[in-house]
Scaffold this motif. Structure first.
Motif, short mmCIF file in Angstrom:
data_model
loop_
_atom_site.label_atom_id
_atom_site.label_comp_id
_atom_site.label_asym_id
_atom_site.label_seq_id
_atom_site.Cartn_x
_atom_site.Cartn_y
_atom_site.Cartn_z
N ASN A 182 0.82 -1.22 0.00
CA ASN A 182 0.00 0.00 0.00
C ASN A 182 0.84 1.26 0.00
O ASN A 182 0.45 2.27 -0.60
N ILE A 185 2.14 1.80 -3.64
CA ILE A 185 1.18 2.47 -4.53
C ILE A 185 1.05 3.95 -4.16
O ILE A 185 1.12 4.83 -5.01
N LEU A 318 -3.75 -5.15 -6.25
CA LEU A 318 -2.90 -4.00 -5.93
C LEU A 318 -1.46 -4.24 -6.43
O LEU A 318 -0.77 -3.30 -6.82
#
Ligand code: ATP
Length: 326
Positions: A182, A185, A318
């Motif tokens: 996370n 990104i 993701l």
């Protein structure tokens, strides 16, 4: 079983938002006319009898504080039946009928065996920055740790860009890549390495080289500490040993414990407050050996055993997204 007095403790690795959770447990308990005893230093304090009476005012002004006012610890003695018997004896002496434990999977393993042996009802709240617990979409501390990592990556990007450097940024995550994926990104990283997905060293090299030749600019590789190459320093050694990297300005930055500290994010405070209050209500409703979590916005209870025996998966979409966007 009637509950009059509950004990609350924080255990294992500390996480921002633990204080907000302790506050919620205490205030919810007081609202239900229960007495609360704080147990300092987790299971170690249970064995040593490190107890402190708590009331609504004792948790004033802590919702925004990182760390844990109850302190946390790891206890080898609690892993033994003798240590746990001593802890149970101490709890009974001060009249603790039930427990709320805030921590990670180790904390819950201890809690489950403690209930089986001594019958003191116990409900867990997920407190760990790793977000690797089954039964809750997010754990207390994860959002704050993620934001800390992103803030740091943004800063590293500035300096990396000024010199066209490659930075290997290591973030926490011994067994899981939630923070790494996370923050990769969010920070626009060029590559991310996580425990859930093995990446060959040759592929790492090829990717970095192609980025540096094609674009001649900075690259950020986010490395979860538990990925299979052995972490950022090991990768650095492998890259430096390769002549193809002799002209590349390579740096390592280990974010380390900065990710554990700091004031909890609003999201973590809300999560911790909901879970702390729900844990007290779960005990009053007769539940035990469960963890309270939030799944799809709703409070959900999961048997403690499932929390560590079932795997919470990262979102593989993701991972593809990181590749697509870099
Ligand atoms: P984090 O995931 O952040 O490291 P954690 O709760 O998993 O947090 P651990 O150190 O694994 O942290 O566990 C906390 C404590 O729980 C241990 O120090 C030990 O006292 C107790 N514990 C862990 N596993 C067991 C077990 N199998 N039996 C009894 N007690 C245990």
């Amino acid at each position: 079983m009637d509950i009059h007095r509950i004990g609350v403790y924080t255990s294992g690795g500390d996480a921002p938002g633990m204080n907000a959770c302790v506050r919620a447990v205490v205030r919810a308990a007081v609202a239900h006319d229960l007495e609360v005893i704080g147990i300092r230093r987790g299971y170690a304090g249970m064995i040593d009898g490190a107890f402190v009476e708590m009331d609504g005012r004792s948790v004033s002004n802590i919702v925004q504080q990182g760390g844990t006012i109850l302190k946390s610890a790891r206890s080898e003695r609690f892993r033994t039946p003798e240590g746990r018997a001593l802890a149970a004896e101490n709890l009974k002496k001060v009249g603790i009928d039930a427990l709320v434990g805030i921590g990670g999977d180790g904390t819950f393993r201890g809690a489950a065996v403690f209930f089986e042996e001594h019958g003191i009802p116990i409900v867990g709240c997920p407190g760990t920055i790793d977000n690797d617990l089954f039964g809750t979409d997010e754990t207390i501390g994860y959002d704050t740790a993620l934001n800390t990592a992103v803030e740091n990556i943004d800063k590293i990007r500035d300096t990396a860009d000024a010199h066209n450097r490659v930075f290997l940024v290591e973030v926490m995550g011994r067994d899981s890549g939630f923070i790494a994926l996370n923050c990769a990104i969010s920070g626009g990283a060029e590559l991310v390495l996580i425990p859930e997905m093995f990446t060959e060293m040759d592929d790492i090299k090829e990717r970095i080289l192609s980025l540096m030749t094609a674009q001649s600019r900075s690259s950020i590789v986010v490395v979860a500490e538990g990925e299979d190459q052995g972490g950022a320093h090991q990768i650095e050694l492998a890259l430096r040993a390769d002549d193809a990297f002799s002209k590349i300005d390579l740096r390592v930055c280990i974010l380390g414990h900065t990710q554990r500290g700091g004031s909890p994010s609003a999201r973590d405070r809300v999560l911790a407050s909901r879970l702390g209050a729900s844990a007290v209500e779960a005990l009053l409703d007769g539940h035990t050996s469960v963890m309270v979590g939030v799944v799809n916005h709703d409070i959900k209870m999961t048997p403690l055993r499932n929390v560590w025996s079932r795997k919470k998966n990262i979102n593989y979409e993701l991972l593809k997204l990181t590749q697509l966007l870099s």
